[in-house]
Scaffold this motif. Sequence first.
Motif, mmCIF file in Angstrom:
data_model
loop_
_atom_site.group_PDB
_atom_site.id
_atom_site.type_symbol
_atom_site.label_atom_id
_atom_site.label_comp_id
_atom_site.label_asym_id
_atom_site.label_seq_id
_atom_site.Cartn_x
_atom_site.Cartn_y
_atom_site.Cartn_z
ATOM 1 N N PHE A 3 0.691 -1.196 0.175
ATOM 2 C CA PHE A 3 -0.373 -0.194 0.046
ATOM 3 C C PHE A 3 0.975 0.945 0.403
ATOM 4 O O PHE A 3 0.365 2.149 -0.812
ATOM 5 C CB PHE A 3 -0.415 -0.030 1.037
ATOM 6 C CG PHE A 3 -1.968 1.044 1.614
ATOM 7 C CD1 PHE A 3 -3.051 1.299 1.199
ATOM 8 C CD2 PHE A 3 -1.244 2.180 1.948
ATOM 9 C CE1 PHE A 3 -3.599 2.809 1.168
ATOM 10 C CE2 PHE A 3 -1.318 3.319 2.962
ATOM 11 C CZ PHE A 3 -2.644 3.401 2.059
ATOM 12 N N ALA A 4 1.906 1.389 0.842
ATOM 13 C CA ALA A 4 3.032 2.102 1.022
ATOM 14 C C ALA A 4 3.427 2.654 -0.655
ATOM 15 O O ALA A 4 3.837 3.701 -0.487
ATOM 16 C CB ALA A 4 3.549 1.763 2.639
ATOM 17 N N LEU A 5 4.466 1.284 -0.738
ATOM 18 C CA LEU A 5 4.801 1.783 -1.936
ATOM 19 C C LEU A 5 3.500 2.046 -3.496
ATOM 20 O O LEU A 5 3.863 3.347 -4.215
ATOM 21 C CB LEU A 5 5.136 0.388 -2.221
ATOM 22 C CG LEU A 5 6.409 0.576 -1.354
ATOM 23 C CD1 LEU A 5 7.066 -1.506 -2.287
ATOM 24 C CD2 LEU A 5 7.840 0.885 -1.821
ATOM 25 N N CYS A 6 2.778 2.095 -3.286
ATOM 26 C CA CYS A 6 1.696 2.064 -4.265
ATOM 27 C C CYS A 6 1.426 4.224 -3.787
ATOM 28 O O CYS A 6 0.820 4.711 -4.652
ATOM 29 C CB CYS A 6 0.319 1.366 -4.119
ATOM 30 S SG CYS A 6 0.530 0.132 -4.868
ATOM 31 N N VAL A 7 1.664 4.225 -3.134
ATOM 32 C CA VAL A 7 1.077 5.776 -2.162
ATOM 33 C C VAL A 7 2.507 6.922 -2.991
ATOM 34 O O VAL A 7 2.254 7.205 -3.042
ATOM 35 C CB VAL A 7 0.464 5.809 -1.237
ATOM 36 C CG1 VAL A 7 0.079 7.679 -0.508
ATOM 37 C CG2 VAL A 7 -0.964 5.354 -0.847
ATOM 38 N N LYS A 8 3.657 6.188 -2.529
ATOM 39 C CA LYS A 8 4.896 6.792 -2.760
ATOM 40 C C LYS A 8 4.705 7.089 -5.002
ATOM 41 O O LYS A 8 5.215 8.093 -4.640
ATOM 42 C CB LYS A 8 6.295 5.873 -1.924
ATOM 43 C CG LYS A 8 6.068 6.482 -0.756
ATOM 44 C CD LYS A 8 7.113 5.792 -0.297
ATOM 45 C CE LYS A 8 7.357 5.648 1.420
ATOM 46 N NZ LYS A 8 8.887 5.854 1.422
ATOM 47 N N ALA A 9 4.364 5.986 -5.271
ATOM 48 C CA ALA A 9 4.402 5.989 -6.118
ATOM 49 C C ALA A 9 3.607 6.983 -6.690
ATOM 50 O O ALA A 9 3.751 7.868 -7.857
ATOM 51 C CB ALA A 9 4.074 5.035 -7.433
ATOM 52 N N GLN A 10 1.855 7.174 -6.021
ATOM 53 C CA GLN A 10 1.325 8.800 -7.134
ATOM 54 C C GLN A 10 1.867 8.871 -6.774
ATOM 55 O O GLN A 10 1.535 10.934 -7.021
ATOM 56 C CB GLN A 10 -0.306 8.285 -5.899
ATOM 57 C CG GLN A 10 -1.267 9.401 -6.485
ATOM 58 C CD GLN A 10 -2.868 8.915 -6.351
ATOM 59 O OE1 GLN A 10 -2.788 9.541 -4.848
ATOM 60 N NE2 GLN A 10 -3.259 7.867 -6.775
ATOM 61 N N LEU A 11 2.372 9.881 -5.699
ATOM 62 C CA LEU A 11 2.891 11.397 -4.784
ATOM 63 C C LEU A 11 3.809 11.389 -5.426
ATOM 64 O O LEU A 11 4.218 12.725 -5.859
ATOM 65 C CB LEU A 11 3.459 11.031 -3.199
ATOM 66 C CG LEU A 11 2.268 10.885 -2.162
ATOM 67 C CD1 LEU A 11 3.043 10.095 -1.039
ATOM 68 C CD2 LEU A 11 2.070 12.224 -2.476
ATOM 69 N N ALA A 12 4.970 10.383 -6.182
ATOM 70 C CA ALA A 12 6.036 10.836 -7.177
ATOM 71 C C ALA A 12 5.655 10.588 -8.847
ATOM 72 O O ALA A 12 6.011 11.331 -9.182
ATOM 73 C CB ALA A 12 6.830 9.849 -7.326
ATOM 74 N N GLY A 13 3.864 10.835 -9.335
ATOM 75 C CA GLY A 13 3.621 10.677 -10.212
ATOM 76 C C GLY A 13 4.287 9.665 -11.367
ATOM 77 O O GLY A 13 4.178 9.470 -12.512
ATOM 78 N N GLN A 49 3.945 4.866 -11.805
ATOM 79 C CA GLN A 49 3.040 4.094 -12.276
ATOM 80 C C GLN A 49 3.597 2.936 -11.250
ATOM 81 O O GLN A 49 4.596 2.695 -10.990
ATOM 82 C CB GLN A 49 2.780 3.742 -13.496
ATOM 83 C CG GLN A 49 2.085 4.459 -14.425
ATOM 84 C CD GLN A 49 0.838 4.795 -13.630
ATOM 85 O OE1 GLN A 49 0.204 3.534 -13.453
ATOM 86 N NE2 GLN A 49 0.762 5.578 -13.646
ATOM 87 N N PRO A 50 2.915 2.117 -10.290
ATOM 88 C CA PRO A 50 3.413 1.374 -9.219
ATOM 89 C C PRO A 50 3.497 0.235 -10.002
ATOM 90 O O PRO A 50 2.822 -0.069 -11.292
ATOM 91 C CB PRO A 50 2.498 1.375 -8.142
ATOM 92 C CG PRO A 50 0.967 1.489 -9.252
ATOM 93 C CD PRO A 50 1.913 2.480 -10.196
ATOM 94 N N LYS A 51 4.484 -0.712 -9.538
ATOM 95 C CA LYS A 51 4.562 -2.002 -10.099
ATOM 96 C C LYS A 51 3.584 -3.119 -9.400
ATOM 97 O O LYS A 51 2.982 -2.354 -8.765
ATOM 98 C CB LYS A 51 6.135 -2.164 -9.556
ATOM 99 C CG LYS A 51 6.932 -1.869 -10.124
ATOM 100 C CD LYS A 51 8.637 -2.534 -9.073
ATOM 101 C CE LYS A 51 9.763 -1.498 -9.260
ATOM 102 N NZ LYS A 51 10.959 -2.123 -9.169
ATOM 103 N N LYS A 52 3.240 -3.873 -10.667
ATOM 104 C CA LYS A 52 2.146 -4.842 -10.419
ATOM 105 C C LYS A 52 1.927 -5.487 -9.068
ATOM 106 O O LYS A 52 1.618 -5.798 -8.174
ATOM 107 C CB LYS A 52 2.891 -6.496 -11.694
ATOM 108 C CG LYS A 52 1.716 -6.923 -11.584
ATOM 109 C CD LYS A 52 1.475 -7.663 -12.534
ATOM 110 C CE LYS A 52 0.431 -9.059 -12.585
ATOM 111 N NZ LYS A 52 0.269 -9.709 -13.665
#
Length: 385
Positions: free
Chosen positions: A334-344, A346-349
């Motif tokens: 969850f945290a990695l996905c949120v961080k990816a969104q903050l950085a603009g 795409q999260p990894k699968k």
Amino acid sequence: MRKLRMGMIGGGAGAFIGVIHRMAAIMDGEIELVCGALSSDPKKSKDSGRDLNLDPNRVYDSYQEMISKEKELSDDVRMDFVSIVTPNHVHFEPAKLAMENGFHVVLDKPMTFTLAEAKELKQVVEKTGKYFCLTHTYTGYPLVKEARVQVANGKVGNIRKILVTYPQGWLSSFVEASNDNKQASWRTDPSKSGIAGGMGDIGTHAFNLAEYISGLKVSEILADLHIVVEGRKLDDDGAVLLKFENGATGVLIASQIMAGEENNLNIKIYGDKGGVKWYQHDPNSLIFVAPNKPVETWRAGTGYLSEVAKHNTRITAGHPEGYVEAFANHYRNFALCVKAQLAGEQPKKEWLDFPGIEDGVRGMAFIENVIASSTSKEKWTPFNV
């Protein structure tokens, strides 16, 4: 990138699951707890915040106050998401309010008090674009994820039978009569737990696990629920026959009155090539069986596992990972996905592999369908969402 800042609703002194959430959240260094509305009792919230070394100015009297005041803080200070660890009847409102005010949400299961609330919360998630994680712990285990991968790869063939059982014994007597047993008191109270007891509390875990590993959706059910302990208001024992979308059949048993049992969740899935078995009491082993072949036992931390399992494993083979680590896998992904969104970005699968809003809606549908089936005179009833 910096750690994500977490606020917590519930989980104050004496709460069981709040402690687990906090341990899981900080395990991988991706998250820090910065604020909280830790109890509906303002004094208890303040005392709990002091025990957790939180800034007194960020320990709030209510979740409404927390969300409102955190929203006013600058981007470099305010919380990024909220973890909600309250009884079931205080899930929907804080989750909805948090997302509508710009915060991502981690929520304990079952998702809401009713299916109608679950459907509304899904609309909020879709409208706000915020990440939402529902903590169905057991799908976080590395070898549960491996089982899902191998079933999808056809190792057991076309699925025919699914057996999932969740025996507990902690409610085998009328323990809720004691004011000291807070967990039993609210979990057996319809005004706080909802229309289901054991099926809502642990049956939803078993249901979620069966659909997660198999990749199949339940299409029909036949349920038989019971209140075994005299004086109890909600089911404490039950069995559900299942039919899946591919024609496979299954059995789900969830009971909290099996005296002497601890938390013995286990699942077995059989196809036309063989079967796979996983036991929560031995979570680092995954067993495969097949005709005319030796039994295979796959172990966590080994090099032959899939990349998905490896991503969710922290240590090498022979060093067991357990319940808190499985919980932590959901928080980390969850945290990695949120961080990816903050950085603009795409999260990894593999980061997206955590329970979400769809799991929550189906979990609430499971509860309402099971209760309806158990009280119906019909033999089989459709699984309606």
